[in-house]
Write a protein that holds these residues in place. Structure first.
Motif, PDB file in Angstrom:
ATOM      1  N   GLU A   1      29.597  25.465  52.328  1.00 44.45           N
ATOM      2  CA  GLU A   1      30.078  25.230  53.685  1.00 44.45           C
ATOM      3  C   GLU A   1      31.576  25.463  53.824  1.00 44.45           C
ATOM      4  OE1 GLU A   1      29.085  21.205  54.469  1.00 44.45           O
ATOM      5  OE2 GLU A   1      26.930  21.548  54.624  1.00 44.45           O
ATOM      6  N   ARG A   2      32.287  25.485  52.691  1.00 43.17           N
ATOM      7  CA  ARG A   2      33.748  25.518  52.746  1.00 43.17           C
ATOM      8  C   ARG A   2      34.357  26.808  52.209  1.00 43.17           C
ATOM      9  NH1 ARG A   2      36.060  20.944  55.445  1.00 43.17           N
ATOM     10  NH2 ARG A   2      34.363  19.440  55.535  1.00 43.17           N
ATOM     11  N   VAL A   3      33.549  27.783  51.872  1.00 47.31           N
ATOM     12  CA  VAL A   3      34.118  29.038  51.384  1.00 47.31           C
ATOM     13  C   VAL A   3      34.744  29.770  52.557  1.00 47.31           C
ATOM     14  CG1 VAL A   3      32.559  29.273  49.414  1.00 47.31           C
ATOM     15  CG2 VAL A   3      31.925  30.268  51.620  1.00 47.31           C
ATOM     16  N   GLY A   4      35.794  30.494  52.272  1.00 50.14           N
ATOM     17  CA  GLY A   4      36.498  31.220  53.322  1.00 50.14           C
ATOM     18  C   GLY A   4      37.849  31.666  52.801  1.00 50.14           C
ATOM     19  N   SER A   5      38.445  32.623  53.465  1.00 52.21           N
ATOM     20  CA  SER A   5      39.708  33.195  53.012  1.00 52.21           C
ATOM     21  C   SER A   5      40.888  32.388  53.528  1.00 52.21           C
ATOM     22  CB  SER A   5      39.841  34.639  53.498  1.00 52.21           C
ATOM     23  OG  SER A   5      40.046  34.649  54.896  1.00 52.21           O
ATOM     24  N   HIS A   6      42.061  32.673  52.970  1.00 51.52           N
ATOM     25  CA  HIS A   6      43.295  32.045  53.445  1.00 51.52           C
ATOM     26  C   HIS A   6      43.577  32.418  54.892  1.00 51.52           C
ATOM     27  CE1 HIS A   6      44.656  30.332  49.671  1.00 51.52           C
ATOM     28  NE2 HIS A   6      44.370  31.462  49.065  1.00 51.52           N
ATOM     29  N   GLU A   7      43.085  33.590  55.310  1.00 51.89           N
ATOM     30  CA  GLU A   7      43.383  34.078  56.649  1.00 51.89           C
ATOM     31  C   GLU A   7      42.427  33.530  57.708  1.00 51.89           C
ATOM     32  OE1 GLU A   7      43.096  36.034  53.983  1.00 51.89           O
ATOM     33  OE2 GLU A   7      45.201  36.525  53.667  1.00 51.89           O
TER      34      GLU A   7
ATOM     35  N   ALA B   1      36.205  28.952  43.853  1.00 51.35           N
ATOM     36  CA  ALA B   1      37.443  29.733  43.940  1.00 51.35           C
ATOM     37  C   ALA B   1      37.243  31.147  43.420  1.00 51.35           C
ATOM     38  CB  ALA B   1      38.551  29.026  43.154  1.00 51.35           C
ATOM     39  N   ILE B   2      36.526  31.292  42.299  1.00 49.13           N
ATOM     40  CA  ILE B   2      36.269  32.620  41.739  1.00 49.13           C
ATOM     41  C   ILE B   2      35.452  33.464  42.711  1.00 49.13           C
ATOM     42  CG2 ILE B   2      35.002  33.865  39.933  1.00 49.13           C
ATOM     43  CD1 ILE B   2      35.813  31.645  38.007  1.00 49.13           C
ATOM     44  N   ALA B   3      34.434  32.858  43.322  1.00 44.55           N
ATOM     45  CA  ALA B   3      33.579  33.601  44.246  1.00 44.55           C
ATOM     46  C   ALA B   3      34.370  34.116  45.441  1.00 44.55           C
ATOM     47  CB  ALA B   3      32.430  32.703  44.712  1.00 44.55           C
ATOM     48  N   VAL B   4      35.196  33.261  46.012  1.00 47.40           N
ATOM     49  CA  VAL B   4      35.959  33.651  47.198  1.00 47.40           C
ATOM     50  C   VAL B   4      36.996  34.712  46.849  1.00 47.40           C
ATOM     51  CG1 VAL B   4      37.524  32.869  48.998  1.00 47.40           C
ATOM     52  CG2 VAL B   4      35.598  31.442  48.337  1.00 47.40           C
ATOM     53  N   GLU B   5      37.751  34.488  45.790  1.00 50.92           N
ATOM     54  CA  GLU B   5      38.817  35.425  45.440  1.00 50.92           C
ATOM     55  C   GLU B   5      38.248  36.772  45.008  1.00 50.92           C
ATOM     56  OE1 GLU B   5      41.316  33.423  42.633  1.00 50.92           O
ATOM     57  OE2 GLU B   5      42.290  32.222  44.184  1.00 50.92           O
ATOM     58  N   SER B   6      37.127  36.762  44.275  1.00 51.26           N
ATOM     59  CA  SER B   6      36.508  38.017  43.848  1.00 51.26           C
ATOM     60  C   SER B   6      36.003  38.810  45.044  1.00 51.26           C
ATOM     61  CB  SER B   6      35.353  37.725  42.889  1.00 51.26           C
ATOM     62  OG  SER B   6      35.813  37.110  41.716  1.00 51.26           O
TER      63      SER B   6
END
Length: 219
Positions: free
Chosen positions: A104-110, A175-180
Motif C-alpha cells: 500500500e505504501r510503495v511509490g516514488s519520491h516524486e 525499498a529495493i523493489a521501488v528503487e529497482s
C-alpha cells in the motif's frame, strides 16, 4: 449539574480535542510535505504554518521546532501501521501482513505523498542528521509499537529479535523493489548492480522479494 449539561460540556471538550488533533496532524503532514518538496531550507516554520492554514504562533503551540513536527508525522504513520497489523485477518502471518502493508505504501519520491515507503525513509534520514542524540534515540524507538504488534501477531513463534529482523528485511525488500523499478534514479541506499535497466513493475518486484523472504534464499 444536570445530565444534559454535563453531556453538552463533554461533547464540546471532545470536539475541541478532535480539532486540536486535526491541527496537530495537519502541521505534521505539512512539515513532511515541505521537506520533500522544498528541502530543509524551504521547510520553515512560516511555510509549514501557511501550508496548514494556521499562524506561526499556532505552530509553536503544538511543536517547539520543525523537527518535532516531522517526528509527530512519523509517530502517527507508524501508529497507523501498527493498527493495521492488529486488524489484519486472523491467522495471517506477520510476513503476509507486512507484504500487504508495504504494498500500500510503495511509490516514488516524486509521488508528492509523504506516506510512500521511500519518502518515509527520506524523512527518517533527515531526522538522523538534524536531531540530537536523545532525539535520534526517540526516532529509533518509533517502530516499537509496530514491532510489538507484529510480535503479538506471531503468537510467540518469533522472538523479539526475529521480529525486528523480519521488519527490517521487509522494509529493505520494499525499498529495493521501488528503487529497482525506477531504474536506479533514486538509488541512494543500494549498490548499482542491484538495479536493472529493464526491471519488472514495482508490484512484481515486491511480490518476488516477499516470496524470497517466505521461502528462504537457498544459500
Amino acid at each position: 449539574m444536570t445530565g444534559v449539561m454535563k453531556n453538552c460540556i463533554e461533547s464540546k471538550l471532545t470536539l475541541r480535542e478532535r480539532k486540536k488533533e486535526q491541527t496537530r496532524r495537519a502541521l505534521a503532514r505539512a512539515a513532511a510535505e515541505l521537506l520533500l518538496l522544498a528541502g530543509d531550507e524551504g521547510m520553515t516554520v512560516a511555510a509549514i504554518a501557511a501550508r496548514a492554514g494556521v499562524s506561526t504562533r499556532t505552530f509553536h503551540n503544538y511543536f517547539p521546532r520543525r523537527e518535532d513536527a516531522l517526528i509527530a508525522f512519523l509517530e502517527t504513520t507508524v501508529a497507523e501501521f501498527a493498527q493495521k497489523v492488529r486488524q489484519a485477518p486472523e491467522g495471517e502471518t506477520p510476513l503476509a501482513t507486512l507484504h500487504h502493508l508495504i504494498s500500500e505504501r510503495v511509490g516514488s519520491h516524486e509521488s508528492g505523498s509523504p506516506d510512500t515507503l521511500l519518502n518515509l525513509m527520506t524523512i527518517g534520514d533527515h531526522l538522523s542528521y538534524t536531531t540530537s542524540p536523545e532525539e535520534r534515540e526517540q526516532v529509533r524507538h518509533l517502530l516499537d509499537e509496530l514491532l510489538d504488534a507484529l510480535h503479538r501477531r506471531g503468537g510467540g513463534r518469533l522472538t523479539r529479535h526475529a521480529t525486528a529482523l523480519l521488519l527490517g528485511s521487509a522494509l529493505t525488500a520494499g525499498a529495493i523493489a521501488v528503487e529497482s523499478a525506477q531504474g536506479g534514479k533514486d538509488a541512494r541506499r543500494l549498490s548499482p548492480w542491484v538495479l536493472a535497466e529493464d526491471s519488472p513493475s514495482t508490484t512484481e518486484l515486491l511480490d518476488a522479494q516477499f516470496t524470497l523472504l517466505a521461502e528462504g534464499f537457498g544459500a
